[in-house]
Design a protein around this motif. Structure first.
Motif, PDB file in Angstrom:
ATOM      1  N   LYS A  88       0.828  -1.215   0.000  1.00 42.86           N
ATOM      2  CA  LYS A  88       0.000   0.000   0.000  1.00 42.86           C
ATOM      3  C   LYS A  88       0.860   1.262   0.000  1.00 42.86           C
ATOM      4  N   CYS A  89       1.981   1.222   0.678  1.00 38.09           N
ATOM      5  CA  CYS A  89       2.794   2.440   0.797  1.00 38.09           C
ATOM      6  C   CYS A  89       4.272   2.091   0.781  1.00 38.09           C
ATOM      7  N   ILE A  90       5.031   2.859   0.015  1.00 38.53           N
ATOM      8  CA  ILE A  90       6.490   2.747   0.008  1.00 38.53           C
ATOM      9  C   ILE A  90       7.062   4.091   0.441  1.00 38.53           C
ATOM     10  N   TYR A  91       7.983   4.047   1.386  1.00 36.19           N
ATOM     11  CA  TYR A  91       8.752   5.250   1.719  1.00 36.19           C
ATOM     12  C   TYR A  91      10.225   4.902   1.550  1.00 36.19           C
ATOM     13  N   ILE A  92      10.968   5.769   0.860  1.00 37.04           N
ATOM     14  CA  ILE A  92      12.412   5.551   0.743  1.00 37.04           C
ATOM     15  C   ILE A  92      13.149   6.873   0.924  1.00 37.04           C
ATOM     16  N   ASP A  93      14.337   6.739   1.444  1.00 40.55           N
ATOM     17  CA  ASP A  93      15.247   7.870   1.637  1.00 40.55           C
ATOM     18  C   ASP A  93      16.569   7.464   0.990  1.00 40.55           C
ATOM     19  N   PRO A  94      16.646   7.541  -0.357  1.00 39.66           N
ATOM     20  CA  PRO A  94      17.835   7.040  -1.053  1.00 39.66           C
ATOM     21  C   PRO A  94      19.032   7.947  -0.836  1.00 39.66           C
ATOM     22  N   PRO A  95      20.242   7.483  -1.203  1.00 38.61           N
ATOM     23  CA  PRO A  95      21.429   8.343  -1.084  1.00 38.61           C
ATOM     24  C   PRO A  95      21.251   9.601  -1.929  1.00 38.61           C
ATOM     25  N   TYR A  96      21.724  10.730  -1.401  1.00 40.85           N
ATOM     26  CA  TYR A  96      21.408  12.022  -2.005  1.00 40.85           C
ATOM     27  C   TYR A  96      22.374  12.468  -3.096  1.00 40.85           C
ATOM     28  N   ASN A  97      23.502  11.808  -3.253  1.00 43.07           N
ATOM     29  CA  ASN A  97      24.458  12.157  -4.303  1.00 43.07           C
ATOM     30  C   ASN A  97      24.928  13.601  -4.201  1.00 43.07           C
ATOM     31  N   THR A  98      25.506  13.906  -3.061  1.00 47.08           N
ATOM     32  CA  THR A  98      26.017  15.261  -2.835  1.00 47.08           C
ATOM     33  C   THR A  98      27.403  15.466  -3.448  1.00 47.08           C
ATOM     34  N   GLY A  99      27.941  14.401  -4.049  1.00 46.97           N
ATOM     35  CA  GLY A  99      29.288  14.500  -4.601  1.00 46.97           C
ATOM     36  C   GLY A  99      30.352  14.102  -3.603  1.00 46.97           C
ATOM     37  N   LYS A 100      29.909  13.763  -2.381  1.00 45.68           N
ATOM     38  CA  LYS A 100      30.863  13.322  -1.360  1.00 45.68           C
ATOM     39  C   LYS A 100      30.832  11.797  -1.325  1.00 45.68           C
ATOM     40  N   ASP A 101      30.895  11.192  -0.140  1.00 46.29           N
ATOM     41  CA  ASP A 101      30.957   9.731  -0.077  1.00 46.29           C
ATOM     42  C   ASP A 101      29.607   9.117   0.268  1.00 46.29           C
ATOM     43  N   ASP A 102      28.490   9.887   0.097  1.00 44.17           N
ATOM     44  CA  ASP A 102      27.181   9.333   0.431  1.00 44.17           C
ATOM     45  C   ASP A 102      26.640   8.449  -0.684  1.00 44.17           C
ATOM     46  N   PHE A 103      27.161   8.601  -1.911  1.00 45.90           N
ATOM     47  CA  PHE A 103      26.719   7.751  -3.010  1.00 45.90           C
ATOM     48  C   PHE A 103      27.862   7.485  -3.969  1.00 45.90           C
ATOM     49  N   VAL A 104      28.039   6.213  -4.270  1.00 45.64           N
ATOM     50  CA  VAL A 104      28.921   5.781  -5.346  1.00 45.64           C
ATOM     51  C   VAL A 104      28.220   4.617  -6.031  1.00 45.64           C
ATOM     52  N   TYR A 105      28.124   4.679  -7.346  1.00 44.11           N
ATOM     53  CA  TYR A 105      27.443   3.606  -8.079  1.00 44.11           C
ATOM     54  C   TYR A 105      28.289   2.342  -8.031  1.00 44.11           C
ATOM     55  N   ASN A 106      27.735   1.301  -7.402  1.00 52.34           N
ATOM     56  CA  ASN A 106      28.499   0.053  -7.291  1.00 52.34           C
ATOM     57  C   ASN A 106      27.610  -1.168  -7.445  1.00 52.34           C
ATOM     58  N   ASP A 107      26.527  -1.057  -8.251  1.00 59.97           N
ATOM     59  CA  ASP A 107      25.724  -2.237  -8.541  1.00 59.97           C
ATOM     60  C   ASP A 107      26.598  -3.304  -9.199  1.00 59.97           C
ATOM     61  N   LYS A 108      26.236  -4.567  -8.936  1.00 60.69           N
ATOM     62  CA  LYS A 108      26.995  -5.678  -9.537  1.00 60.69           C
ATOM     63  C   LYS A 108      27.001  -5.520 -11.059  1.00 60.69           C
ATOM     64  N   PHE A 109      28.194  -5.590 -11.647  1.00 61.14           N
ATOM     65  CA  PHE A 109      28.330  -5.307 -13.072  1.00 61.14           C
ATOM     66  C   PHE A 109      29.110  -6.448 -13.706  1.00 61.14           C
ATOM     67  N   GLY A 110      28.388  -7.437 -14.222  1.00 67.44           N
ATOM     68  CA  GLY A 110      29.055  -8.630 -14.724  1.00 67.44           C
ATOM     69  C   GLY A 110      29.120  -8.716 -16.230  1.00 67.44           C
ATOM     70  N   PHE A 111      29.227  -7.570 -16.905  1.00 68.40           N
ATOM     71  CA  PHE A 111      29.216  -7.584 -18.359  1.00 68.40           C
ATOM     72  C   PHE A 111      30.423  -6.840 -18.917  1.00 68.40           C
ATOM     73  N   THR A 112      30.877  -7.302 -20.058  1.00 67.64           N
ATOM     74  CA  THR A 112      31.902  -6.568 -20.801  1.00 67.64           C
ATOM     75  C   THR A 112      31.202  -5.604 -21.750  1.00 67.64           C
ATOM     76  N   ALA A 113      31.950  -4.672 -22.281  1.00 67.83           N
ATOM     77  CA  ALA A 113      31.384  -3.719 -23.238  1.00 67.83           C
ATOM     78  C   ALA A 113      30.816  -4.456 -24.450  1.00 67.83           C
ATOM     79  N   LYS A 114      31.509  -5.503 -24.893  1.00 70.38           N
ATOM     80  CA  LYS A 114      31.042  -6.274 -26.050  1.00 70.38           C
ATOM     81  C   LYS A 114      29.690  -6.922 -25.766  1.00 70.38           C
ATOM     82  N   GLU A 115      29.518  -7.460 -24.554  1.00 70.99           N
ATOM     83  CA  GLU A 115      28.236  -8.087 -24.190  1.00 70.99           C
ATOM     84  C   GLU A 115      27.112  -7.052 -24.133  1.00 70.99           C
ATOM     85  N   LEU A 116      27.432  -5.836 -23.657  1.00 70.59           N
ATOM     86  CA  LEU A 116      26.416  -4.793 -23.583  1.00 70.59           C
ATOM     87  C   LEU A 116      25.975  -4.352 -24.976  1.00 70.59           C
ATOM     88  N   VAL A 117      26.896  -4.313 -25.916  1.00 71.15           N
ATOM     89  CA  VAL A 117      26.549  -3.964 -27.296  1.00 71.15           C
ATOM     90  C   VAL A 117      25.499  -4.929 -27.820  1.00 71.15           C
TER      91      VAL A 117
END
Length: 688
Positions: A125-154
């Motif tokens: 019924k309800c979702i509340y989230i407070d995601p990282p704010y991306n202030t340019g400091k250390d509160d957010f860095v993109y680090n999702d699992k990345f198991g692909f090469t550039a060739k596979e992404l193409v």
């Protein structure tokens, strides 16, 4: 050999979900697809013109031009939202000791959402989230699992090699594109989980507010934006050069629009306790409403020349006489009261005083009631104040039985529905104070900027009731869980929560580390336990659910994956090759229980098959599913067949963990289930 999920994920494309929905609802728009020599679909053919014909052009404006949000990584984010998690769900050993329907998931929230969609789609019924704010400091860095090469992404995303290289290089970055790539799949999956009348609240600051608004418009639909709520943080920090940051945004979106007779229905309503002062006159009780005047642009006599009548009022007798004593044509252009009005000198000589609408920005004013309404409802009009400052109010009469007395004053108390304010005052410092109050002074500073619990209660009260489910997949210090438990204790409801938090290590030498915490989720779970104890102490008679069960999302060990890749049924039962033991039956059952739609709170029934334990899950909407997970012998297969044929055991589907069955056992059970007596044959579903 690969697991079923790995195989399914390999076939996923960025638009798999959309294609599935189009095929389901508009199959007539698809023509025969292109296939390879094995019959696998290579390319679909969709007729947009046919879809256009199906839509009523009088009701739907088909746009050929529009505004879209584009960012590096969008195609990859879209692709991620279509994948299934390759993790398994490991139940905490202490769950069996906990009688609770609340859930705390430790792990990556993208994996969690990918699991939850199978059991909780259209149930939140309800979702509340407070995601990282991306202030340019250390509160957010993109680090999702990345198991692909550039060739596979193409190949997978149909992008250029240059773009694929740039997408791969985003890992570890904190750019706007990286943040949007991080948020997109999570919001897309969140929308799937919301009920049709569901609502999502997202806290954000200036750094990504504009981008998040555009992203949410795309995911939820611009027409479902309920508008931002501005939180006045009530902080006095002068920590910026030009403009202080005294506020944050909460973006609010609904899943769908609901109408009744083409009138839009609200999805946000709060119940407010209103306490009104009561007055008595001749044995009748009443409270005052607003005055029957308006200060708006339309509140002038020039604009509404029919609403300028005079009220002649006798202060001694309380008598009221309304008269049209003015030139309504002249009132449209003039603001000279002496020219427009003709005073009734006869009434004035009898002690009546003149009351006319107050001026609006130096212009003559008007009433909100016309003369007929005033005369017909004159008993509900009361005049307050004194000579020169009289006010004309509507009054509402109340039965004496509904009037209470507090400190010698009469009161009327009601529960009323209202919508939300756009600006709300909730201090960030109060969030910290509440956290410290629950955790203890020795834990002060273990978590920075925990959310204000009262603010979260305000949000949840706008849209949840009784036994609704609330999800927070950036749980942090678990303020959302605290708010839900407190609300349930206060109003005797049974809302349930699902919290998700990554087992993110606390910072080295931080207050959290000094207090003995290793990961953020440890802080959140401890906060829930302590908040529950405090709530129980304050509400000793409460029956609210103040507990939770914990589940961990784990990737299968590399050793297990290596064994799966070289799977040989003839070597399955060697001492070092029993794969089901490396996963554990509880883990496998819990993972499948969620995948098959039973949710976390279904209780499996153990079925004894001559010493072998099978598990039965039963739901009136889903059916009866039997799970065979461990190694099995022929005698247990015979007992299973006997129970089914004698109707001692009723099942709709049977699931088998393929790595636990050698070729002979798999053949035996399949053959026997196809030749059942007294009932239709069953085809076991083998999973890997």
């Amino acid at each position: 050999m690969k697991t079923d999920i790995q195989t399914a994920n390999e076939a996923v494309t960025p638009n798999s979900r959309e294609l599935t929905l189009l095929k389901k609802y508009f199959p007539q728009c698809f023509s025969k697809p292109d296939t390879d020599e094995n019959g696998n679909i290579i390319k679909e053919h969709f007729d947009v013109e046919k879809l256009t014909e199906l839509l009523n052009k009088d009701e739907v404006d088909i746009k050929k031009e529009g505004f879209t949000l584009n960012f590096l990584g969008k195609s990859y984010a879209h692709y991620q939202s279509n994948l299934d998690s390759e993790t398994v769900i490991v139940p905490d050993d202490k769950n069996s000791e906990t009688d609770s329907e609340n859930v705390y998931i430790v792990g990556d929230n993208l994996d969690a959402l990918q699991h939850l969609k199978y059991s909780y789609a259209e149930k939140i019924k309800c979702i509340y989230i407070d995601p990282p704010y991306n202030t340019g400091k250390d509160d957010f860095v993109y680090n999702d699992k990345f198991g692909f090469t550039a060739k596979e992404l193409v190949e997978k995303l149909d992008v250029s090699e240059e773009e694929a290289e740039r997408i791969c290089s985003m890992n570890g970055k904190c750019t706007h594109s990286a943040w949007l790539t991080f948020m997109y799949p999570r919001l897309a999956l969140a929308r799937e989980l919301l009920r049709d009348d569901g609502v999502i609240f997202i806290s954000i600051d200036d750094n990504e507010q504009a981008n998040l608004k555009r992203l949410c418009d795309e995911v939820f639909g611009e027409g479902n934006a309920l508008g931002p709520i501005i939180q006045n943080k009530q902080n006095a920090k002068n920590d910026t050069l030009n403009i202080q940051k005294n506020h944050e945004y909460i973006l609010v979106y609904r899943k769908n629009i609901f109408t009744n007779n083409q009138k839009e229905l609200p999805v946000l309503l709060r119940t407010e306790t209103k306490i009104r002062d009561i007055f008595e006159e001749d044995g009748r009780f009443y409270y005052l409403n607003d005055s029957i005047t308006t200060r708006g642009e339309g509140g002038t006599l020039n604009a509404r020349s029919n609403l300028g009548y005079t009220i002649y009022y006798n202060p001694k007798t309380k008598d009221k006489i309304a008269k049209k004593d003015y030139d309504d044509k002249l009132a449209k252009t003039s603001n000279d009261e002496s020219l427009i009005y003709q005073d009734d000198t006869e009434l004035i000589s009898r002690g009546y005083v003149i009351i006319r609408p107050p001026r609006v920005r130096s212009k003559l004013g008007c009433w909100t009631w016309d003369l007929n309404k005033f005369q017909n409802e004159i008993d509900s009009i009361i005049i307050t104040g004194k000579q020169g400052s009289y006010a004309v109010h509507k009054r509402t009469f109340v039965n004496k039985e509904l009037v209470t007395e507090e400190n010698g004053k009469l009161k009327y108390i009601t529960e009323e529905k209202s919508n939300s304010r756009s600006i709300i005052d909730y201090s960030t410092n109060d969030g910290t104070t509440t956290f410290t109050d629950v955790m203890g002074e020795d834990k002060k500073g273990c978590f920075n900027n925990p959310k204000n619990v009262e603010m979260l209660q305000y949000f949840f009260a706008l849209c949840t009731h009784h036994d609704d489910i609330v999800l927070d997949f950036f749980s942090g210090s678990a303020s959302s869980a605290h708010a839900i438990m407190k609300m349930n204790a206060d109003d005797n409801s049974n809302r349930k929560f699902i919290m998700v938090q990554l087992d993110e290590p606390v910072k080295k030498d931080s207050e959290a580390e000094k207090a003995g915490y290793k990961t953020i989720d440890e802080i959140g779970r401890e906060r829930i336990r302590r908040a529950a104890a405090k709530i129980k102490a304050e509400h000793p008679d409460t029956t609210a659910d103040l507990g939770f069960k914990t589940y961990y999302l784990k990737s299968m060990p590399k050793e297990t994956l290596d064994k799966i890749k070289v799977f040989d049924p003839n070597e399955l039962f060697t001492n070092d090759g029993n794969i089901v033991k490396s996963l554990g039956e509880k883990t496998l059952l819990q993972t499948w229980q969620i995948k098959d739609g039973f949710g976390f709170n279904a209780v499996p029934q153990k079925i004894d098959l001559s010493g072998y334990t099978a598990y039965l899950l039963d739901d009136e909407k889903i059916g009866k599913y039997l799970y065979l997970l461990g190694e099995i012998e022929e005698k247990s297969i015979k007992e299973l067949i006997r129970k089914i044929e004698s109707l001692e055991l009723t099942v709709d589907k049977i699931f088998i963990y393929g790595y636990s069955f050698d070729f002979n056992m798999l053949t035996s059970i399949t053959t026997n289930l196809k030749t059942l007596k007294n009932r239709n044959p069953l085809e076991p579903i083998v999973r890997y």
